[in-house]
Design a protein around this motif. Structure first.
Motif, PDB file in Angstrom:
ATOM      1  N   ALA A 137       0.819  -1.217   0.000  1.00  0.00           N
ATOM      2  CA  ALA A 137       0.000   0.000   0.000  1.00  0.00           C
ATOM      3  C   ALA A 137       0.851   1.264   0.000  1.00  0.00           C
ATOM      4  O   ALA A 137       0.518   2.258  -0.666  1.00  0.00           O
ATOM      5  N   ALA A 138       1.965   1.245   0.723  1.00  0.00           N
ATOM      6  CA  ALA A 138       2.826   2.428   0.760  1.00  0.00           C
ATOM      7  C   ALA A 138       3.479   2.666  -0.603  1.00  0.00           C
ATOM      8  O   ALA A 138       3.648   3.825  -1.026  1.00  0.00           O
ATOM      9  N   ASP A 139       3.830   1.596  -1.300  1.00  0.00           N
ATOM     10  CA  ASP A 139       4.411   1.737  -2.631  1.00  0.00           C
ATOM     11  C   ASP A 139       3.379   2.266  -3.633  1.00  0.00           C
ATOM     12  O   ASP A 139       3.702   3.086  -4.493  1.00  0.00           O
ATOM     13  N   ALA A 143       3.601   5.701  -5.765  1.00  0.00           N
ATOM     14  CA  ALA A 143       3.406   5.743  -7.215  1.00  0.00           C
ATOM     15  C   ALA A 143       2.343   6.766  -7.592  1.00  0.00           C
ATOM     16  O   ALA A 143       2.520   7.545  -8.545  1.00  0.00           O
ATOM     17  N   LEU A 144       1.252   6.794  -6.856  1.00  0.00           N
ATOM     18  CA  LEU A 144       0.187   7.756  -7.140  1.00  0.00           C
ATOM     19  C   LEU A 144       0.677   9.185  -6.919  1.00  0.00           C
ATOM     20  O   LEU A 144       0.344  10.093  -7.699  1.00  0.00           O
ATOM     21  N   ALA A 145       1.465   9.385  -5.881  1.00  0.00           N
ATOM     22  CA  ALA A 145       2.010  10.727  -5.642  1.00  0.00           C
ATOM     23  C   ALA A 145       2.918  11.154  -6.788  1.00  0.00           C
ATOM     24  O   ALA A 145       2.878  12.310  -7.235  1.00  0.00           O
ATOM     25  N   ALA A 146       3.758  10.232  -7.271  1.00  0.00           N
ATOM     26  CA  ALA A 146       4.646  10.553  -8.390  1.00  0.00           C
ATOM     27  C   ALA A 146       3.845  10.831  -9.663  1.00  0.00           C
ATOM     28  O   ALA A 146       4.216  11.692 -10.466  1.00  0.00           O
ATOM     29  N   LEU A 147       2.755  10.085  -9.865  1.00  0.00           N
ATOM     30  CA  LEU A 147       1.902  10.292 -11.037  1.00  0.00           C
ATOM     31  C   LEU A 147       1.013  11.522 -10.909  1.00  0.00           C
ATOM     32  O   LEU A 147       0.429  11.973 -11.897  1.00  0.00           O
ATOM     33  N   ASP A 157     -12.492  -1.802  -9.022  1.00  0.00           N
ATOM     34  CA  ASP A 157     -12.676  -3.182  -9.470  1.00  0.00           C
ATOM     35  C   ASP A 157     -11.410  -3.794 -10.059  1.00  0.00           C
ATOM     36  O   ASP A 157     -11.379  -4.994 -10.345  1.00  0.00           O
ATOM     37  N   LEU A 158     -10.383  -2.966 -10.270  1.00  0.00           N
ATOM     38  CA  LEU A 158      -9.103  -3.454 -10.786  1.00  0.00           C
ATOM     39  C   LEU A 158      -8.009  -3.019  -9.819  1.00  0.00           C
ATOM     40  O   LEU A 158      -7.368  -1.986 -10.002  1.00  0.00           O
ATOM     41  N   PRO A 159      -7.789  -3.767  -8.751  1.00  0.00           N
ATOM     42  CA  PRO A 159      -6.866  -3.338  -7.703  1.00  0.00           C
ATOM     43  C   PRO A 159      -5.415  -3.354  -8.156  1.00  0.00           C
ATOM     44  O   PRO A 159      -5.036  -4.118  -9.046  1.00  0.00           O
ATOM     45  N   PRO A 160      -4.580  -2.530  -7.546  1.00  0.00           N
ATOM     46  CA  PRO A 160      -3.152  -2.505  -7.892  1.00  0.00           C
ATOM     47  C   PRO A 160      -2.485  -3.846  -7.613  1.00  0.00           C
ATOM     48  O   PRO A 160      -2.751  -4.490  -6.601  1.00  0.00           O
ATOM     49  N   THR A 192      12.802   6.633  -9.158  1.00  0.00           N
ATOM     50  CA  THR A 192      13.385   6.140  -7.906  1.00  0.00           C
ATOM     51  C   THR A 192      12.574   4.974  -7.356  1.00  0.00           C
ATOM     52  O   THR A 192      13.129   3.952  -6.935  1.00  0.00           O
ATOM     53  N   LEU A 193      11.266   5.115  -7.338  1.00  0.00           N
ATOM     54  CA  LEU A 193      10.405   4.033  -6.850  1.00  0.00           C
ATOM     55  C   LEU A 193      10.552   2.789  -7.715  1.00  0.00           C
ATOM     56  O   LEU A 193      10.649   1.662  -7.197  1.00  0.00           O
TER      57      LEU A 193
END
Length: 288
Positions: A137-139, A143-147, A157-160, A192-193
Motif C-alpha cells: 500500500a505504501a508503494d 506511485a500515485l504521488a509521483a503520477l 474493481d481493478l486493484p493494484p 526512484t520508486l
C-alpha cells in the motif's frame, strides 16, 4: 568490437502497427555477435528508442531458427521487451520467411510465431511463466504521488498489483479515460520508486469493456517518458486479468496504446486454459 570491426547494421521497425507512424519503434541488430555490452548500450542510446534488440548466437540445444537476444534501453539492459521481440521476429521473417522462431532472453526462452496476413506479417510471442503479487500500500501511494493521481481516480474493481511475464510492472487502473489521458508525472520520483521495486514500466489501464482496454506505460528507468506500445506489460496484464478472475480461462483481449502520443497501436493478448503463459501478438512494419 575492435576499431577494425564494422558496426553491424541497425534496422528500424515499429511493432503493433502496420503503419511506420504507429505502434512502438525499436532498433533491431540481426548480427550482434561481435558486440559487447558497451557497444550495445551505445547503439541503443544513440538511436533513442525505448528499446533496441540485439541477436546473438543461441545457447546450445535450442535447435533451428533459434537465437540469443538482448534488449537495451538508452540507459540500461532490460531482461525482456515485447515490442522489440515482435519487431525482430518480423525483420527475420522478411529475410527467411514466416514460421516458428525461438528466442533465448535473459528472462527465459520465448517462442515466437510469425504468420502472413493481409497487409503484411504478424508476430505472436509466448511469454515465460508469469506471476502476480500484491502491491504494498505504501508503494502504491508513492506511485500515485509521483503520477499526481488522487487515489479516488483509481478503478476499485481493478486493484493494484505487480505482474510479471518476463519483466515486472506495477498495474494501476484509472476509473476514467480522461484520467488515463492526463499523464504528467514526476519523472525522477517515479524512477526512484521503480528502481527500488525492480519495475520495468508502470502499466496504466482504463477498461473500456470486458475485452478492450486502453493502456499507457511510463518508462523513466529506461530514460523514456512513455513507451508507445509495450508487449511485456501486455503479457503481464494478461496474467493479472486471469489472476483476478476478470476474464475466462480462454480469452482474447485487445489493448490499445499510443493514441495519446499520436502513435496508435493494437496489442492482442491471448489466454488459454491449461497454459499459464500469455501470448501477445501484433503487426509490424519497417521504418524508412
Amino acid at each position: 568490437m575492435t576499431t577494425n570491426t564494422p558496426t553491424p547494421e541497425v534496422l528500424r521497425y515499429t511493432a503493433f502497427s502496420r503503419s511506420p507512424d504507429g505502434g512502438n519503434p525499436a532498433g533491431v541488430v540481426l548480427d550482434a555477435g561481435s558486440m559487447d555490452d558497451a557497444d550495445m548500450l551505445a547503439v541503443a542510446a544513440g538511436l533513442g528508442y525505448s528499446e533496441t534488440a540485439f541477436l546473438t548466437p543461441p545457447p546450445d540445444g535450442l535447435g533451428g531458427r533459434a537465437y540469443g537476444i538482448r534488449y537495451f534501453s538508452p540507459r540500461a539492459e532490460v531482461p525482456f521487451c515485447g515490442h522489440a521481440t515482435v519487431a525482430t521476429a518480423i525483420a527475420l521473417a522478411e529475410r527467411t520467411g514466416p514460421g516458428q522462431l525461438v528466442l533465448a532472453t535473459r528472462a527465459g526462452t520465448v517462442p515466437v510465431e510469425v504468420t502472413e496476413e493481409e497487409g503484411g506479417l504478424r508476430a505472436t510471442l509466448t511469454s515465460v511463466e508469469p506471476y502476480v503479487e500484491e502491491a504494498d500500500a505504501a508503494d502504491v501511494a508513492e506511485a500515485l504521488a509521483a503520477l499526481r493521481w488522487p487515489a479516488a481516480d483509481l478503478d476499485p474493481d481493478l486493484p493494484p498489483r505487480i505482474a510479471f511475464a518476463g519483466a515486472r510492472h506495477l498495474v494501476l487502473a484509472a476509473a476514467t479515460r480522461a484520467r488515463l489521458a492526463d499523464l504528467d508525472y514526476d519523472f525522477g520520483r517515479l524512477e526512484t520508486l521503480m528502481h527500488r521495486l525492480d519495475l520495468t514500466t508502470v502499466q496504466l489501464v482504463w477498461r473500456e469493456s470486458a475485452t478492450v482496454h486502453h493502456v499507457r506505460n511510463p518508462f523513466p528507468v529506461g530514460g523514456v517518458v512513455e513507451d508507445p506500445a509495450t508487449g511485456a506489460a501486455a503479457a503481464a496484464f494478461g496474467a493479472y486479468a486471469r489472476e483476478l478472475g476478470l476474464v475466462p480461462e480462454d480469452a482474447v483481449l485487445t489493448l490499445r496504446q499510443g493514441e495519446d502520443l499520436g502513435r496508435p497501436g493494437e496489442l492482442t493478448v491471448t489466454l488459454r486454459a491449461g497454459d499459464r503463459r500469455v501470448r501477445v501478438g501484433g503487426a509490424g512494419a519497417r521504418i524508412g
